[in-house]
Write a protein that holds these residues in place. Sequence first.
Motif, PDB file in Angstrom:
ATOM      1  N   THR A   1       0.817  -1.210   0.000  1.00 24.70           N
ATOM      2  CA  THR A   1       0.000   0.000   0.000  1.00 24.70           C
ATOM      3  C   THR A   1       0.858   1.271   0.000  1.00 24.70           C
ATOM      4  O   THR A   1       0.369   2.335  -0.363  1.00 24.70           O
ATOM      5  CB  THR A   1      -0.939   0.019   1.223  1.00 24.70           C
ATOM      6  N   PHE A   2       2.114   1.151   0.410  1.00 24.10           N
ATOM      7  CA  PHE A   2       3.007   2.313   0.445  1.00 24.10           C
ATOM      8  C   PHE A   2       3.884   2.408  -0.803  1.00 24.10           C
ATOM      9  O   PHE A   2       4.226   3.513  -1.235  1.00 24.10           O
ATOM     10  CB  PHE A   2       3.907   2.248   1.686  1.00 24.10           C
ATOM     11  N   PHE A   3       4.257   1.262  -1.361  1.00 27.94           N
ATOM     12  CA  PHE A   3       5.206   1.250  -2.481  1.00 27.94           C
ATOM     13  C   PHE A   3       4.570   0.883  -3.817  1.00 27.94           C
ATOM     14  O   PHE A   3       5.265   0.757  -4.822  1.00 27.94           O
ATOM     15  CB  PHE A   3       6.353   0.274  -2.175  1.00 27.94           C
ATOM     16  N   ASN A   4       3.228   0.706  -3.821  1.00 28.28           N
ATOM     17  CA  ASN A   4       2.506   0.339  -5.044  1.00 28.28           C
ATOM     18  C   ASN A   4       3.089  -0.928  -5.673  1.00 28.28           C
ATOM     19  O   ASN A   4       3.315  -1.011  -6.874  1.00 28.28           O
ATOM     20  CB  ASN A   4       2.546   1.500  -6.055  1.00 28.28           C
ATOM     21  N   THR A   5       3.325  -1.928  -4.826  1.00 32.33           N
ATOM     22  CA  THR A   5       3.878  -3.209  -5.272  1.00 32.33           C
ATOM     23  C   THR A   5       2.849  -4.305  -5.018  1.00 32.33           C
ATOM     24  O   THR A   5       1.706  -4.010  -4.653  1.00 32.33           O
ATOM     25  CB  THR A   5       5.166  -3.523  -4.496  1.00 32.33           C
ATOM     26  N   THR A   6       3.234  -5.545  -5.220  1.00 29.27           N
ATOM     27  CA  THR A   6       2.339  -6.670  -4.961  1.00 29.27           C
ATOM     28  C   THR A   6       2.964  -7.593  -3.917  1.00 29.27           C
ATOM     29  O   THR A   6       4.129  -7.420  -3.533  1.00 29.27           O
ATOM     30  CB  THR A   6       2.085  -7.489  -6.235  1.00 29.27           C
ATOM     31  N   ALA A   7       2.200  -8.604  -3.510  1.00 35.41           N
ATOM     32  CA  ALA A   7       2.705  -9.560  -2.526  1.00 35.41           C
ATOM     33  C   ALA A   7       3.874 -10.378  -3.067  1.00 35.41           C
ATOM     34  O   ALA A   7       4.591 -11.013  -2.294  1.00 35.41           O
ATOM     35  CB  ALA A   7       1.574 -10.492  -2.074  1.00 35.41           C
ATOM     36  N   TRP A   8       4.056 -10.353  -4.393  1.00 45.23           N
ATOM     37  CA  TRP A   8       5.141 -11.125  -5.021  1.00 45.23           C
ATOM     38  C   TRP A   8       6.372 -10.264  -5.281  1.00 45.23           C
ATOM     39  O   TRP A   8       7.247 -10.647  -6.066  1.00 45.23           O
ATOM     40  CB  TRP A   8       4.649 -11.739  -6.331  1.00 45.23           C
ATOM     41  N   ALA A   9       6.473  -9.126  -4.625  1.00 45.47           N
ATOM     42  CA  ALA A   9       7.597  -8.209  -4.841  1.00 45.47           C
ATOM     43  C   ALA A   9       8.940  -8.871  -4.530  1.00 45.47           C
ATOM     44  O   ALA A   9       9.056  -9.634  -3.574  1.00 45.47           O
ATOM     45  CB  ALA A   9       7.421  -6.962  -3.976  1.00 45.47           C
ATOM     46  N   ALA A  10       9.957  -8.562  -5.361  1.00 49.78           N
ATOM     47  CA  ALA A  10      11.328  -9.076  -5.182  1.00 49.78           C
ATOM     48  C   ALA A  10      11.335 -10.574  -4.871  1.00 49.78           C
ATOM     49  O   ALA A  10      11.819 -10.990  -3.818  1.00 49.78           O
ATOM     50  CB  ALA A  10      12.048  -8.290  -4.087  1.00 49.78           C
ATOM     51  N   PRO A  11      10.831 -11.401  -5.793  1.00 48.01           N
ATOM     52  CA  PRO A  11      10.675 -12.829  -5.482  1.00 48.01           C
ATOM     53  C   PRO A  11      11.984 -13.549  -5.192  1.00 48.01           C
ATOM     54  O   PRO A  11      12.042 -14.410  -4.301  1.00 48.01           O
ATOM     55  CB  PRO A  11       9.989 -13.390  -6.732  1.00 48.01           C
ATOM     56  N   TRP A  12      13.055 -13.230  -5.946  1.00 47.35           N
ATOM     57  CA  TRP A  12      14.314 -13.948  -5.733  1.00 47.35           C
ATOM     58  C   TRP A  12      14.940 -13.590  -4.395  1.00 47.35           C
ATOM     59  O   TRP A  12      15.473 -14.457  -3.692  1.00 47.35           O
ATOM     60  CB  TRP A  12      15.287 -13.684  -6.878  1.00 47.35           C
ATOM     61  N   LEU A  13      14.875 -12.310  -4.032  1.00 47.32           N
ATOM     62  CA  LEU A  13      15.386 -11.922  -2.714  1.00 47.32           C
ATOM     63  C   LEU A  13      14.576 -12.585  -1.608  1.00 47.32           C
ATOM     64  O   LEU A  13      15.122 -12.997  -0.580  1.00 47.32           O
ATOM     65  CB  LEU A  13      15.337 -10.402  -2.559  1.00 47.32           C
ATOM     66  N   GLY A  14      13.250 -12.706  -1.825  1.00 50.95           N
ATOM     67  CA  GLY A  14      12.411 -13.379  -0.849  1.00 50.95           C
ATOM     68  C   GLY A  14      12.774 -14.845  -0.690  1.00 50.95           C
ATOM     69  O   GLY A  14      12.835 -15.371   0.429  1.00 50.95           O
ATOM     70  N   VAL A  15      13.028 -15.513  -1.807  1.00 50.48           N
ATOM     71  CA  VAL A  15      13.410 -16.933  -1.756  1.00 50.48           C
ATOM     72  C   VAL A  15      14.759 -17.098  -1.070  1.00 50.48           C
ATOM     73  O   VAL A  15      14.951 -18.008  -0.250  1.00 50.48           O
ATOM     74  CB  VAL A  15      13.443 -17.531  -3.179  1.00 50.48           C
ATOM     75  N   ILE A  16      15.708 -16.210  -1.391  1.00 43.38           N
ATOM     76  CA  ILE A  16      17.032 -16.274  -0.753  1.00 43.38           C
ATOM     77  C   ILE A  16      16.910 -16.059   0.755  1.00 43.38           C
ATOM     78  O   ILE A  16      17.524 -16.771   1.560  1.00 43.38           O
ATOM     79  CB  ILE A  16      17.974 -15.226  -1.383  1.00 43.38           C
ATOM     80  N   GLY A  17      16.086 -15.079   1.158  1.00 46.81           N
ATOM     81  CA  GLY A  17      15.868 -14.848   2.580  1.00 46.81           C
ATOM     82  C   GLY A  17      15.207 -16.038   3.257  1.00 46.81           C
ATOM     83  O   GLY A  17      15.558 -16.403   4.383  1.00 46.81           O
TER      84      GLY A  17
END
Length: 463
Positions: A170-186
């Motif tokens: 809601t703040f960055f106008n993104t979706t729940a799938w934002a930065a998927p590779w960084l999310g997977v790495i984390g």
Amino acid sequence: MSVIIALAALTLLMVAAYRGYSVILFAPIAALGAVLLTDPSAVAPAFTGVFMEKMVGFIKLYFPVFLLGAVFGKLIELSGFSRSIVAAAIRLLGTRQAMLVIVLVCALLTYGGVSLFVVVFAVYPFAAEMFRQSNIPKRLIPATIALGAFSFTMDALPGTPQIQNIIPSTFFNTTAWAAPWLGVIGTLFVFSIGMLFLQRQRNKALRLGEGYGTELRNEPETAEDIKLPNPWIAVSPLLAVGIMNLLFTQWIPQWYGKTHSLALPGMAAPVTSDVAKLTAIWAVQAALLVGIVMVLLFGFRAIRSKLAEGSKSAVGGALLAAMNTASEYGFGAVIASLPGFLVLADWLKSIPNPLVNEAVTVTLLAGITGSASGGMSIALAAMSQTFINAANAANIPLEVLHRVAAMASGGMDTLPHNGAVITLLAVTGLTHREAYKDIFCITLIKTLAVFFVIGVFYATGIV
């Protein structure tokens, strides 16, 4: 001095929680003590207008979730479903994989959209059974559930429907799938390091001859002589809760629209509901009702003799868990309104690197308020435009801001006064002294993961 007052209130509440005092009592004491030292005349208005307002608002929204989650977990326990699932898991994987099974089940439920609090109630009965049969110390159950439910599936894994992953959009106008590779790495970082830590703690206990434990509290009450159901039947209510939660999330907006006005003959004025804000809560409640009905249908014969006592026990547990968390929520609201908190927030703006600035700000405010979603909401409401401007100047995609904010919210939020931690310990019948140090190690791993992901981004540019 104003900063010291705010931090002193936080320290008092953490120490009280760790030493086993009731947060329901000490949350208002700590919060109003800080108000007293800041402005004595504001104590009564702050108690009624801020603390109680937020506390009651939390109960209004979330108590049904706590109640239905507690009843669902108790029925899973009494019906023998938990023991059936454990027996099947041990036959399939052996006793050595008990911790992995619990982490994966928690992860599956949270990634399916089930509330973190509901996961605690639902998973504990068969976690206790599995740890007992595997002779793993019960004190490690909270850290195991925390790794599965409070970490990577809450804020790192792309697409997770948990609120911590929705707020940044809601703040960055993104979706729940934002930065998927960084999310997977984390996710891989938290999961692998967390499992290594849990296994190390288990091996250490084994060397010392420490078993599951005796004279424990809140142990599952499955009768020893009941016939265990088929494991596929036993697991079906858990799967149904996750699946129906997703379906109701889609159906409810279609049924009610964006807003709904309720006008009954005896009402003086219509009541208008913002359906968009209530969809997630209604969906979880409806899914839990489906799960409860399924357990009753499949396991009523085993449940009926203990249904009255079991339901009273579940209601008592739900009341305690909800009141603990609501008191914590009220505490966070009072502290966030004090000048010391604002001074601290302004000081954080001086950190030059935008990603490090965002990570430190969000995780620190989440720690102070004891809430991942609360701390992140405060931080982004005050500083999101600052983060966006700095990121644009440094050519950093807003998707990266989203993922860093989400993961940072799940960093230091699980300090001793955190509502989910207090609920987890209450449900498992353990104290902070017995189990919190292992939860805190998971907290440190979660916090390190944020800065690891930032380092990966700067080293590779991957998003």
